[in-house]
Design a protein around this motif. Structure first.
Motif, short mmCIF file in Angstrom:
data_model
loop_
_atom_site.label_atom_id
_atom_site.label_comp_id
_atom_site.label_asym_id
_atom_site.label_seq_id
_atom_site.Cartn_x
_atom_site.Cartn_y
_atom_site.Cartn_z
N LEU A 268 8.40 -31.56 19.09
CA LEU A 268 7.41 -30.61 19.72
C LEU A 268 7.61 -30.81 21.47
O LEU A 268 7.19 -31.93 21.76
N GLN B 138 7.16 -30.60 25.48
CA GLN B 138 5.70 -30.73 26.37
C GLN B 138 5.26 -29.43 26.53
O GLN B 138 4.04 -29.00 26.52
N GLN C 101 -1.51 -26.25 19.53
CA GLN C 101 -0.84 -27.56 19.08
C GLN C 101 -0.46 -27.74 17.70
O GLN C 101 0.44 -28.59 17.29
N ARG C 102 -1.31 -27.42 17.03
CA ARG C 102 -1.12 -27.59 15.52
C ARG C 102 -0.18 -26.90 14.60
O ARG C 102 0.48 -27.13 13.93
N GLY D 199 2.37 -26.21 16.57
CA GLY D 199 3.42 -27.07 17.20
C GLY D 199 3.92 -28.27 16.16
O GLY D 199 5.00 -28.41 15.83
N LEU E 5 6.69 -36.17 19.60
CA LEU E 5 5.84 -35.21 20.32
C LEU E 5 5.63 -35.56 21.63
O LEU E 5 5.26 -36.64 22.14
N PRO F 15 1.67 -34.19 23.34
CA PRO F 15 0.90 -33.08 22.37
C PRO F 15 -0.67 -32.88 22.48
O PRO F 15 -1.03 -31.64 22.09
N THR F 16 -1.44 -33.79 23.23
CA THR F 16 -2.66 -33.39 23.23
C THR F 16 -3.23 -32.82 24.73
O THR F 16 -4.29 -32.87 25.07
N LEU G 273 -6.20 -30.58 25.41
CA LEU G 273 -7.00 -30.43 24.12
C LEU G 273 -8.58 -30.99 24.41
O LEU G 273 -8.42 -31.99 25.35
N ARG H 82 -8.63 -33.73 20.08
CA ARG H 82 -7.57 -34.80 20.26
C ARG H 82 -7.90 -35.45 18.83
O ARG H 82 -7.10 -36.08 18.37
N PHE I 85 -6.04 -34.29 15.89
CA PHE I 85 -4.89 -34.54 16.15
C PHE I 85 -4.38 -35.86 15.73
O PHE I 85 -3.38 -36.00 14.99
N THR J 131 2.33 -39.69 26.21
CA THR J 131 1.11 -39.35 26.58
C THR J 131 0.71 -40.09 27.85
O THR J 131 1.37 -41.30 28.08
#
Ligand SMILES: Nc1ncnc2c1ncn2[C@@H]1O[C@H](COP(=O)(O)OP(=O)(O)O)[C@@H](O)[C@H]1O
Ligand SMILES: [Mg+2]
Length: 293
Positions: free
Chosen positions: A78, A80, A138-139, A141, A155, A158-159, A162, A167, A170, A187
């Motif tokens: 996934l 950015q 994102q889900r 994704g 990933l 990924p958050t 959000l 989050r 996720f 992250t």
């Protein structure tokens, strides 16, 4: 097993990563560093979208570049910045990607059904994605990255964007996927990985600073983190003497959470360091932090 073997990366003359050495077994890895530290660069090399200037990346002993499609068959990614088709529904989009990946129709049908349930989008599977929240996108994704049931799921931030509820959702999905695969999640937000990662990888100055459990990294500040209160007039002096991790003003007093080599005053209270404390401590003077928060 995935091994990053002595990898360096330069963009022209600009070096981003220097002699990175990493090993990944099954489990969740949180790649935690401020913006600009080189997370995406490392991830793009793990996804074979870019190549090391020096060194190599090995999957079960073979260079991933040589594995080519065999590697991409076990990889889910996934990015950015995830491109999707706003006018597609998640179901239509996933069928489209499944066709591109060469999944046969009945396998794809079954898989897409399972994935839409897993990420909680079965009710909106026919809705156009332009109506979706950041968390819903994102889900989608995650679902697209999971289409081939990958052994390695990567990933990149990924958050980002959000809300706290999204989050949390996720994190739950990722935990449910962590058995029997390598999950690497980047992250710059400590709380995204603190509770779910088996190991945290922190990067600094082009190198890996730590690769360890949350508890062991937090312990880096053990015996060096304190809280105390001082009067408002003493605040500036205190800030000049110690590295402040947090401060607040309450009832005409200043409360500091700070780092010192050892306890120097009876009034100081030693506290248990968290990953967030270590993060703030480590990146305090980091140029890459500028503008990231
Ligand atoms: N294609 C590129 N060309 C030149 N510099 C780049 C390129 N991609 C990233 N950089 C630079 O490399 C550094 C690391 O970027 P990146 O890997 O995106 O970090 P992160 O994902 O941790 O924010 C940054 O200084 C960035 O500006
Ligand atoms: Mg990035």
């Amino acid at each position: 097993m995935l091994v990053v073997e002595n990898v360096s990366k330069q963009y022209g003359n600009f070096q981003v990563l220097n002699s990175i050495q990493l090993e990944f077994q099954n489990g969740i890895y949180g790649l935690l560093a401020p913006n600009g530290a080189g997370k995406t660069t490392l991830i793009k090399m793990l996804a074979t979208l870019m190549f090391p200037t020096k060194g190599e990346i090995l999957y079960n002993g073979t260079n991933i570049v040589h594995l080519d499609d065999k590697y991409r068959d076990v990889l889910g990614y996934l990015p950015q910045h995830f491109g999707y088709y706003k006018n597609y529904s998640p179901e239509k989009y996933l069928f489209y990607l499944a066709a591109l990946k060469g999944l046969n129709k009945s396998t794809a049908k079954q898989r897409i059904k399972e994935l839409l349930t897993l990420v909680g989008l079965e009710d909106v599977r026919h809705k156009k994605m332009k109506k979706f929240s950041g968390g819903m996108i994102q889900r989608v994704g995650i679902a697209q990255a999971m289409l081939n049931d990958p052994k390695i799921l990567i990933l990149d931030e990924p958050t980002a964007g959000l809300d706290p509820k999204e989050r949390s959702r996720f994190r739950k999905i990722l935990t449910s996927l962590a058995r029997d695969r390598i999950i690497i999640l980047s992250t710059h937000i400590v709380s995204d990985v603190e509770s779910i990662a088996n190991q945290i990888i922190m990067m600094k100055d082009k190198k890996i600073l730590y690769k360890d459990t949350v508890a062991d990294i937090s312990n880096q500040l053990k015996g060096m983190l304190f809280e105390t209160q001082v009067s408002l007039t003493e605040g500036d002096q205190f800030r000049a003497n110690y590295q402040i991790i947090g401060e607040r003003q309450e009832r005409g007093k200043l409360f500091f959470r700070f780092v010192a080599e050892q306890k120097q005053d009876e009034s100081w209270i030693e506290i248990s360091p968290t990953l967030e404390d270590v993060f703030l401590h480590v990146y305090e003077d980091d140029q890459t932090l500028a503008g990231s928060m």
